[in-house]
Design an enzyme around this catalytic site. Structure first.
Site, mmCIF file in Angstrom:
data_model
loop_
_atom_site.group_PDB
_atom_site.id
_atom_site.type_symbol
_atom_site.label_atom_id
_atom_site.label_comp_id
_atom_site.label_asym_id
_atom_site.label_seq_id
_atom_site.Cartn_x
_atom_site.Cartn_y
_atom_site.Cartn_z
ATOM 1 N N SER A 117 0.728 -1.037 0.035
ATOM 2 C CA SER A 117 -0.068 0.061 -0.047
ATOM 3 C C SER A 117 1.035 1.107 -0.037
ATOM 4 C CB SER A 117 -0.860 0.072 1.257
ATOM 5 O OG SER A 117 -1.682 1.152 1.219
ATOM 6 N N TRP A 121 2.578 1.602 -3.160
ATOM 7 C CA TRP A 121 1.466 2.156 -4.285
ATOM 8 C C TRP A 121 1.470 3.920 -4.318
ATOM 9 C CZ3 TRP A 121 -3.433 4.356 -3.042
ATOM 10 C CH2 TRP A 121 -4.192 4.849 -4.314
ATOM 11 N N HIS A 122 1.504 4.352 -2.953
ATOM 12 C CA HIS A 122 1.363 5.630 -3.122
ATOM 13 C C HIS A 122 2.767 6.418 -3.501
ATOM 14 C CE1 HIS A 122 -2.093 4.815 -0.231
ATOM 15 N NE2 HIS A 122 -2.226 5.919 -0.554
ATOM 16 N N GLY A 123 4.042 5.672 -3.264
ATOM 17 C CA GLY A 123 5.141 6.494 -3.784
ATOM 18 C C GLY A 123 6.294 5.489 -3.274
ATOM 19 N N TYR A 176 -5.453 13.217 -4.388
ATOM 20 C CA TYR A 176 -5.223 11.600 -4.776
ATOM 21 C C TYR A 176 -5.068 11.644 -6.387
ATOM 22 C CZ TYR A 176 -4.942 8.466 -0.863
ATOM 23 O OH TYR A 176 -4.441 8.069 0.265
#
Length: 467
Positions: free
Chosen positions: A300, A303-305, A464
Site C-alpha cells: 500500500s 503504491w502511493h510512492g 489523490y
C-alpha cells in the site's frame, strides 16, 4: 476537469439530460462517449492508456474464463507494468524520465482491471462479452480520476441494463452528497491546504506551528479525498447508479483495524481481498499472519510512492495492526479491571484519541515523503514549547491564521465532525436518506452559501490525483 469547474457543470448537465432523455438502449453509447470526453480533458495519454488497458482486461478476461490462470496473471502484469513505470522510473533515473507523468486515474482503473480479472479467474463473475459495457465499467467517468474502486459484480450489472425509471430518492440523495462534497472541498480541504507551511520549511516556524501544520494536513487529506468520493458517488446517483460508501467517519475509529475498515474502504477491501487473503490472511498461523500483514501494508505504501516515507507509513500501519492483535486480550483485561465495557464512553474516547494519534504519526511520514525531510521536520518539532499566550499567538500568526479564519474553520470543522459522528455507523448516504427533507434542504443551502461566500478562491487539484 474537476467536479466544481464550469466545464464539468456544462458536461454534467448534458450527460444527465441525455441519460434520462434518450432511449434506454442509447445510454451505454452516451456513457462511453462521456467517458472518452472526460478522460480526454486530462490529455491524450489518459485516453490512450485507458483504451489499451481496457483492451487488455477485456481479452484476458475472456481467456481467463476458460480456466486459464495464465490469462489472469498476464493481464495483471500488463496492467502493472505501465503503473510501475510511471511511478518508479522517474525516481530511478530522474534525468531520463523527468517528464514521465502518469495519466490521471491510472492507479484506479488498473485496480478495477485487476479485481475484474481475479474475480473472473476464480469464477466469482462471468467474463463480460460486451466490449462497450466493459469499457463503461473501467472508464466510468465519476470514478475515473480518484475512485472509488467499485467492483465489477456491483457496477457492471447496473451499467449493462440501465432501463430503470428515474429514481427521485436516489437522485435527491446524490444532490445532497454533491453539495456536502463541495462544502468539504471548498470550505475545509482547500482552506486547510494553505496552512501547512511549517511542514516544508520547519526552520522558519515554532514547534507548536509544526504541530498545527501536521494537524491541518491530517484534516486536509481526509476532507479532500472524502469530498471527491462524496461528489463522485453523488454524480453516479444522479445517473441512477448505486455506489458503496468510500469513507465511514475514519477519524472516529477506536483502533487501527477499525480505521482501515473506515478509511478509503474500496482500496482497503481491495488490499484485503487481493493481497492479504491470497497470502494466507489470519487463518494459517502467526508467521503467515505477520508476513501477509506486512506485505499488504508495505505494498500500500509503495503504491502511493516509492520514497522511503511512504514505505515507512505502510510498514507502521502493519506494525500497528500486529501489535493491536497481540495486545487485544491484555487490553480487554485492563479495561475490565476498570469496569469499562467495550462500548463504554471512556473506553471509546480513549480509543479514538489514541488511534488518531497513531494515524497522525503515520501521516507525518506520508506527508514528508523522504526520511531526510522527516528528520528535518522532527528536528524542529521536538523543541520546548513555552506556555505563554504570546507564543501561542505568534505560532498561529506565522502560519497565516487570523482570528476570523480560525473561527470560520473551527465552525466548519465542527459541522463536518458533527455529521461524521452522526453518520459513523452507516455512512453519509444512509444517514441522509433517514433525515427529513427540510433538514437536507437547509444543509444543501448552507453548503452552497458557505462555498460561494467563504470557500477558497479557485479549486485545487485533489490530492489523490497524484496517486
Amino acid at each position: 476537469m474537476n467536479f466544481l469547474s464550469l466545464s464539468f457543470a456544462g458536461f454534467g448537465v448534458l450527460v444527465f439530460a441525455g441519460w434520462w432523455g434518450l432511449p434506454a438502449k442509447a445510454r451505454p453509447w452516451l456513457l462511453a462517449a462521456a467517458n472518452l470526453v472526460f478522460a480526454g480533458l486530462f490529455g491524450a495519454r489518459a485516453v490512450i492508456c485507458l483504451l489499451i488497458l481496457c483492451l487488455v482486461g477485456y481479452l484476458c478476461g475472456l481467456w481467463a474464463q476458460k480456466g486459464s490462470r495464465v490469462a489472469m496473471w498476464l493481464g495483471i502484469l500488463l496492467c502493472l507494468v505501465p503503473l510501475a513505470s510511471y511511478k518508479y522510473l522517474p525516481l530511478a533515473s530522474p534525468a531520463l524520465f523527468e517528464s514521465l507523468v502518469a495519466p490521471v486515474g491510472l492507479s484506479f482503473y488498473v485496480f478495477k482491471t485487476i479485481s475484474y480479472l481475479a474475480d473472473v479467474a476464480k469464477g466469482r463473475i462471468p467474463a463480460e462479452k460486451c466490449p462497450l459495457c466493459y469499457f463503461n465499467y473501467v472508464g466510468f467517468f465519476p470514478q475515473l480520476a480518484s475512485g472509488p474502486i467499485q467492483r465489477a459484480e456491483s457496477l457492471l450489472p447496473q451499467l449493462k441494463a440501465p432501463f430503470s425509471a428515474f429514481d427521485r430518492a436516489l437522485a435527491y440523495t446524490g444532490c445532497v452528497r454533491f453539495c456536502w462534497g463541495m462544502f468539504l472541498k471548498k470550505c475545509l480541504a482547500d482552506q486547510l491546504a494553505g496552512y501547512q507551511g511549517a511542514l516544508y520549511q520547519p526552520d522558519h516556524y515554532y514547534s507548536l506551528g509544526i504541530v498545527w501544520s501536521l494537524l491541518a494536513y491530517t484534516l486536509y487529506l481526509y476532507f479532500d479525498f472524502a469530498s471527491y468520493s462524496q461528489m463522485s458517488i453523488g454524480v453516479a446517483n444522479l445517473l441512477g447508479i448505486r455506489v458503496e460508501e468510500n469513507f465511514l467517519s475514519p477519524y472516529f475509529s477506536r483502533s487501527i483495524g477499525e480505521f482501515w475498515r473506515r478509511w478509503h474502504v474500496s482500496l482497503s477491501s481491495f488490499l484485503r481481498d487481493y493481497i492479504y487473503i491470497p497470502l494466507g490472511g489470519s487463518r494459517n498461523g502467526v508467521p503467515v499472519l505477520i508476513l501477509a500483514t506486512m506485505v499488504t501494508f508495505v505494498a500500500s505504501g509503495a503504491w502511493h510512492g516509492a520514497t522511503a516515507g511512504f514505505l515507512v507509513w505502510g510498514a507502521l500501519h502493519g506494525i500497528y495492526l500486529l501489535i493491536g492483535r497481540a495486545t487485544k486480550k491484555a487490553r480487554s483485561r485492563f479495561w475490565g479491571a476498570l469496569h469499562q465495557s467495550e462500548n463504554s464512553p471512556l473506553r471509546s474516547v480513549a480509543g479514538c484519541l489514541f488511534t488518531f494519534l497513531l494515524v497522525n504519526i503515520g501521516w507525518f511520514f506520508f506527508m514528508t515523503g523522504t526520511l531526510h525531510q522527516a528528520q528535518l521536520v522532527a528536528q524542529y518539532l521536538f523543541q520546548p514549547i513555552p506556555f505563554s499566550l504570546q507564543y501561542l499567538k505568534e505560532s498561529f500568526t506565522q502560519l497565516g491564521y487570523t482570528t476570523t479564519t480560525m473561527l470560520r474553520l473551527g465552525l466548519f470543522a465542527l459541522l463536518a465532525a458533527g455529521i461524521d459522528w452522526l453518520s459513523r455507523k452507516e455512512g453519509f448516504g444512509a444517514w441522509a436518506a433517514r433525515q427529513k427533507p427540510v433538514l437536507l434542504v437547509v444543509l444543501c443551502y448552507l453548503c452552497v452559501f458557505a462555498s460561494l461566500f467563504f470557500g477558497a478562491a479557485g479549486t485545487l487539484q485533489n490530492v489523490y490525483f497524484a496517486f
